[in-house]
Design a protein around this motif. Structure first.
Motif, PDB file in Angstrom:
ATOM      1  N   PRO A 275       0.795  -1.223   0.000  1.00 46.87           N
ATOM      2  CA  PRO A 275       0.000   0.000   0.000  1.00 46.87           C
ATOM      3  C   PRO A 275       0.828   1.274   0.000  1.00 46.87           C
ATOM      4  CG  PRO A 275       0.030  -0.948   2.190  1.00 46.87           C
ATOM      5  CD  PRO A 275       0.775  -1.892   1.301  1.00 46.87           C
ATOM      6  N   GLU A 276       1.680   1.438  -1.019  1.00 44.52           N
ATOM      7  CA  GLU A 276       2.397   2.701  -1.164  1.00 44.52           C
ATOM      8  C   GLU A 276       1.494   3.711  -1.842  1.00 44.52           C
ATOM      9  OE1 GLU A 276       5.818   1.736  -3.395  1.00 44.52           O
ATOM     10  OE2 GLU A 276       6.782   0.584  -1.794  1.00 44.52           O
ATOM     11  N   THR A 277       1.811   4.970  -1.707  1.00 45.76           N
ATOM     12  CA  THR A 277       0.986   6.008  -2.312  1.00 45.76           C
ATOM     13  C   THR A 277       0.913   5.813  -3.817  1.00 45.76           C
ATOM     14  OG1 THR A 277       1.627   7.541  -0.576  1.00 45.76           O
ATOM     15  CG2 THR A 277       0.693   8.489  -2.577  1.00 45.76           C
ATOM     16  N   HIS A 278      -0.287   5.934  -4.342  1.00 42.29           N
ATOM     17  CA  HIS A 278      -0.492   5.710  -5.766  1.00 42.29           C
ATOM     18  C   HIS A 278       0.302   6.728  -6.582  1.00 42.29           C
ATOM     19  CE1 HIS A 278      -2.417   5.088  -9.616  1.00 42.29           C
ATOM     20  NE2 HIS A 278      -3.100   4.070  -9.127  1.00 42.29           N
ATOM     21  N   PRO A 279       1.143   6.279  -7.522  1.00 40.98           N
ATOM     22  CA  PRO A 279       2.037   7.202  -8.227  1.00 40.98           C
ATOM     23  C   PRO A 279       1.354   8.045  -9.290  1.00 40.98           C
ATOM     24  CG  PRO A 279       2.302   4.988  -9.074  1.00 40.98           C
ATOM     25  CD  PRO A 279       1.359   4.882  -7.914  1.00 40.98           C
ATOM     26  N   LYS A 280       0.146   7.670  -9.721  1.00 37.31           N
ATOM     27  CA  LYS A 280      -0.452   8.372 -10.845  1.00 37.31           C
ATOM     28  C   LYS A 280      -1.367   9.510 -10.430  1.00 37.31           C
ATOM     29  CE  LYS A 280      -0.298   4.442 -14.009  1.00 37.31           C
ATOM     30  NZ  LYS A 280      -1.059   3.588 -14.941  1.00 37.31           N
ATOM     31  N   ARG A 281      -1.618   9.651  -9.138  1.00 39.55           N
ATOM     32  CA  ARG A 281      -2.521  10.717  -8.718  1.00 39.55           C
ATOM     33  C   ARG A 281      -1.849  12.076  -8.891  1.00 39.55           C
ATOM     34  NH1 ARG A 281      -6.444   7.839  -9.609  1.00 39.55           N
ATOM     35  NH2 ARG A 281      -6.729   6.039  -8.283  1.00 39.55           N
TER      36      ARG A 281
ATOM     37  N   TRP B 235     -13.576   1.702 -15.321  1.00 41.80           N
ATOM     38  CA  TRP B 235     -13.675   2.882 -14.479  1.00 41.80           C
ATOM     39  C   TRP B 235     -12.556   3.023 -13.445  1.00 41.80           C
ATOM     40  CZ3 TRP B 235     -19.578   1.765 -13.668  1.00 41.80           C
ATOM     41  CH2 TRP B 235     -20.264   2.149 -14.809  1.00 41.80           C
ATOM     42  N   THR B 236     -11.654   2.059 -13.352  1.00 44.22           N
ATOM     43  CA  THR B 236     -10.573   2.135 -12.369  1.00 44.22           C
ATOM     44  C   THR B 236      -9.211   2.033 -13.045  1.00 44.22           C
ATOM     45  OG1 THR B 236     -10.609  -0.259 -11.990  1.00 44.22           O
ATOM     46  CG2 THR B 236     -12.014   1.092 -10.569  1.00 44.22           C
ATOM     47  N   VAL B 237      -8.161   2.380 -12.310  1.00 44.91           N
ATOM     48  CA  VAL B 237      -6.779   2.291 -12.794  1.00 44.91           C
ATOM     49  C   VAL B 237      -5.993   1.378 -11.860  1.00 44.91           C
ATOM     50  CG1 VAL B 237      -4.653   3.543 -13.269  1.00 44.91           C
ATOM     51  CG2 VAL B 237      -6.855   4.619 -13.773  1.00 44.91           C
ATOM     52  N   SER B 238      -5.481   0.291 -12.399  1.00 42.47           N
ATOM     53  CA  SER B 238      -4.664  -0.662 -11.623  1.00 42.47           C
ATOM     54  C   SER B 238      -5.238  -0.896 -10.227  1.00 42.47           C
ATOM     55  CB  SER B 238      -3.224  -0.148 -11.500  1.00 42.47           C
ATOM     56  OG  SER B 238      -2.661   0.062 -12.768  1.00 42.47           O
TER      57      SER B 238
ATOM     58  N   ARG C  15     -10.307   8.870 -15.114  1.00 41.91           N
ATOM     59  CA  ARG C  15     -10.031   7.916 -14.043  1.00 41.91           C
ATOM     60  C   ARG C  15      -8.614   8.058 -13.481  1.00 41.91           C
ATOM     61  NH1 ARG C  15      -9.705   2.048 -17.215  1.00 41.91           N
ATOM     62  NH2 ARG C  15      -8.197   2.690 -18.813  1.00 41.91           N
ATOM     63  N   GLU C  16      -7.672   8.562 -14.302  1.00 40.84           N
ATOM     64  CA  GLU C  16      -6.302   8.792 -13.822  1.00 40.84           C
ATOM     65  C   GLU C  16      -6.237   9.945 -12.834  1.00 40.84           C
ATOM     66  OE1 GLU C  16      -6.335   6.767 -17.696  1.00 40.84           O
ATOM     67  OE2 GLU C  16      -7.151   8.707 -17.024  1.00 40.84           O
ATOM     68  N   ASN C  17      -7.234  10.822 -12.869  1.00 38.21           N
ATOM     69  CA  ASN C  17      -7.217  12.037 -12.037  1.00 38.21           C
ATOM     70  C   ASN C  17      -8.183  11.983 -10.863  1.00 38.21           C
ATOM     71  OD1 ASN C  17      -5.371  12.965 -13.844  1.00 38.21           O
ATOM     72  ND2 ASN C  17      -6.731  14.435 -14.838  1.00 38.21           N
ATOM     73  N   ARG C  18      -8.735  10.825 -10.613  1.00 42.15           N
ATOM     74  CA  ARG C  18      -9.614  10.657  -9.458  1.00 42.15           C
ATOM     75  C   ARG C  18      -9.319   9.296  -8.839  1.00 42.15           C
ATOM     76  NH1 ARG C  18     -13.551   8.877 -13.700  1.00 42.15           N
ATOM     77  NH2 ARG C  18     -13.709   6.626 -13.264  1.00 42.15           N
TER      78      ARG C  18
ATOM     79  N   PRO D 158      -5.629   0.305   4.159  1.00 40.98           N
ATOM     80  CA  PRO D 158      -4.209   0.605   3.916  1.00 40.98           C
ATOM     81  C   PRO D 158      -3.922   1.003   2.469  1.00 40.98           C
ATOM     82  CG  PRO D 158      -4.408  -1.348   5.291  1.00 40.98           C
ATOM     83  CD  PRO D 158      -5.787  -1.014   4.810  1.00 40.98           C
ATOM     84  N   PHE D 159      -4.763   0.579   1.534  1.00 42.45           N
ATOM     85  CA  PHE D 159      -4.592   0.957   0.126  1.00 42.45           C
ATOM     86  C   PHE D 159      -5.373   2.230  -0.214  1.00 42.45           C
ATOM     87  CE2 PHE D 159      -3.706  -3.608   0.133  1.00 42.45           C
ATOM     88  CZ  PHE D 159      -2.544  -3.665  -0.609  1.00 42.45           C
ATOM     89  N   THR D 160      -6.640   2.284   0.181  1.00 42.51           N
ATOM     90  CA  THR D 160      -7.457   3.439  -0.198  1.00 42.51           C
ATOM     91  C   THR D 160      -6.960   4.724   0.434  1.00 42.51           C
ATOM     92  OG1 THR D 160      -9.039   3.016   1.602  1.00 42.51           O
ATOM     93  CG2 THR D 160      -9.498   2.000  -0.539  1.00 42.51           C
ATOM     94  N   LEU D 161      -6.405   4.641   1.644  1.00 37.43           N
ATOM     95  CA  LEU D 161      -5.883   5.841   2.302  1.00 37.43           C
ATOM     96  C   LEU D 161      -4.631   6.370   1.613  1.00 37.43           C
ATOM     97  CD1 LEU D 161      -6.432   4.852   6.047  1.00 37.43           C
ATOM     98  CD2 LEU D 161      -7.657   6.621   4.753  1.00 37.43           C
ATOM     99  N   ARG D 162      -4.064   5.565   0.710  1.00 40.13           N
ATOM    100  CA  ARG D 162      -2.914   6.001  -0.090  1.00 40.13           C
ATOM    101  C   ARG D 162      -3.291   6.191  -1.552  1.00 40.13           C
ATOM    102  NH1 ARG D 162      -1.456   3.323   4.259  1.00 40.13           N
ATOM    103  NH2 ARG D 162       0.465   3.883   5.344  1.00 40.13           N
ATOM    104  N   ALA D 163      -4.582   6.433  -1.770  1.00 40.79           N
ATOM    105  CA  ALA D 163      -5.119   6.856  -3.072  1.00 40.79           C
ATOM    106  C   ALA D 163      -5.197   5.757  -4.120  1.00 40.79           C
ATOM    107  CB  ALA D 163      -4.331   8.041  -3.634  1.00 40.79           C
ATOM    108  N   HIS D 164      -5.060   4.496  -3.752  1.00 42.94           N
ATOM    109  CA  HIS D 164      -5.240   3.416  -4.714  1.00 42.94           C
ATOM    110  C   HIS D 164      -6.727   3.230  -5.026  1.00 42.94           C
ATOM    111  CE1 HIS D 164      -1.197   1.602  -4.972  1.00 42.94           C
ATOM    112  NE2 HIS D 164      -1.042   2.053  -3.738  1.00 42.94           N
ATOM    113  N   ASP D 165      -7.016   2.860  -6.257  1.00 40.39           N
ATOM    114  CA  ASP D 165      -8.354   2.398  -6.602  1.00 40.39           C
ATOM    115  C   ASP D 165      -8.547   1.007  -6.011  1.00 40.39           C
ATOM    116  OD1 ASP D 165      -8.612   4.699  -8.038  1.00 40.39           O
ATOM    117  OD2 ASP D 165      -8.651   3.755 -10.014  1.00 40.39           O
TER     118      ASP D 165
END
Length: 435
Positions: free
Chosen positions: A10-16, A255-258, A232-235, A83-90
């Protein structure tokens, strides 16, 4: 408990993208109010194998709301997703009703909004987060949960549902900025089309009960709504469904990214806190049996499910004629009356609620002693949703299903879903009162 997730950490999502400043206009809320409460007032000991909300570095004002609600340890869907959503993952999550998924996505949204506050003025109706749900009752329930969690913040929650006064909902949007918007698809499109709601700055998009929206024919509307939100890359997109059909998975891919995929299957599809009974009875004896059960002392508050609106209406009329305080919850009842009916049922003013599956999906009321399936549901999953209305909040409940010559064949797929046989019996003479 079976839990499946992707193997990524759960690292911060790199594409946000970095947060953008807002256009001017509207009214921005004041900062969260000061209060004497601190995290030290909410002590939860560490426990092996359990994730505490304390372990997630949540804003203190949110933790205060969590403490008031008595949440101590995360449920499985919360522990795997947060742990994933709090780091901006879909996230694409398979979760049944009652697993805690609503709190999972609300905690994510509230944390995001509090940690990235907007200093500029904002347009009225410009939503920062959007939750789409298929029924009015579910929208109202999610919104109430959001308000409870936001109790000590200055975030504003708005609802848009059909069947209620458009101008009144519009006035609420004009009074305060829109941090969390919870809506049904049709009414949301009405507001977007009239330019009373703007979705181009949505930071977090949640699609709840995607399988139900698919079944109800809402997907064309939802597609139009999603196109009004940022790419979807920006949300961040959180996608929840009780079942993963090919159609549902196809929508999630669009509707989601990775996304992180989370699937949690309970050991028992139906809760162990519900005593499940099936009475074999003729169609003409069903109401006599219902009346006999309702006369039992242990029956305190009851939800009676039937498959069609006309069946529900007739049941309400016949129960009322028998002297029961009874309310009706179906799609043809005006929204204002449905809200009052739910409130009266929660307060105990009504003993009986007669409901269809669509109207009943969003009911979350503690203290329901009995669920009665006057007609067996045509979809096995609906059986699980129905009986899940009782046996909640640590209490035990009773589910009673009637099987007659017209619908007994529906028992087999229900038993297959449950993974066990349901005991069937003939009702005793003490239950078959006079019609």
């Amino acid at each position: 408990m079976t839990e499946q997730t992707t193997s990524q950490s759960p690292e911060t999502h790199p594409k946000r993208p970095a947060r953008r400043s807002r256009r001017r206009g509207g009214k921005t809320p004041a900062r969260a109010r000061d209060n004497a409460w601190t995290l030290s007032d909410f002590q939860v000991p560490e426990e092996k194998g359990k994730l505490r909300f304390h372990d997630l570095d949540l804003p203190e004002t949110l933790m205060h709301g969590i403490a008031d609600l008595g949440f101590r340890y995360c449920s499985p869907i919360q522990a795997r997703s947060l742990p994933f959503t709090l780091r901006a993952h879909d996230v694409v999550g398979k979760a049944q009703t009652g697993t805690g998924k609503t709190a999972a996505f609300l905690v994510t949204i509230i944390t995001e909004l509090l940690n990235h506050s907007i200093d500029d003025e904002r347009f009225a109706g410009e939503a920062r987060s959007l939750i789409i749900a298929p029924t009015r009752e579910l929208v109202m329930q999610i919104a109430q949960d959001a308000k409870d969690l936001c109790k000590y913040t200055d975030l504003h929650v708005h609802t848009l549902v059909g069947g209620m006064d458009y101008d009144k909902q519009k006035r609420h949007l004009l009074e305060n900025v829109c941090d969390i918007l919870v809506a049904t698809p049709g009414r949301l499109l009405d507001f977007a089309g009239s330019r009373d709601v703007y979705l181009d700055r949505v930071e977090v998009l949640v699609l709840d009960e995607a399988d139900r929206m698919l079944d109800m024919g809402f997907i064309p509307q939802v597609r139009r709504i999603v196109r009004l939100t940022p790419p979807r890359e920006n949300r961040q997109t959180l996608f929840f469904s009780a079942t993963f059909t090919p159609e549902v998975l196809n929508l999630a891919e669009q509707w989601t990214v990775s996304p992180v995929s989370i699937e949690i299957e309970p050991e028992n599809v139906a809760t162990d806190s519900v005593d499940q009974k099936v009475f074999i009875v003729s169609a003409k004896e069903k109401f006599r049996l219902l009346d006999g059960i309702m006369q039992q002392e242990a029956v305190e508050s009851v939800i009676v499910f039937a498959n069609r609106r006309d069946q529900c209406r007739r049941l309400q009329e016949k129960l009322r004629a028998k002297g029961f305080s009874v309310g009706l919850l179906s799609g043809d009842v005006p929204q204002g009356k449905r809200v009052k009916t739910l409130d009266d049922f929660k307060s105990g003013e009504l003993k009986v609620l007669v409901a269809t599956d669509v109207a009943g999906r969003g009911i979350h009321i503690d203290g329901v002693s009995h669920v009665i399936n006057f007609t067996l549901p045509e979809e096995p999953e609906d059986y699980v949703h129905r009986i899940g209305r009782t046996g909640r909040a640590g209490k035990f409940g009773t589910s009673i299903s009637f099987a007659c010559e017209d619908d007994a064949f529906l028992l087999e797929p229900i038993q297959k879903l449950l993974g066990r046989e349901l005991h069937c019996e003939q009702p005793g003479p003490e239950l078959l009162g006079q019609d």
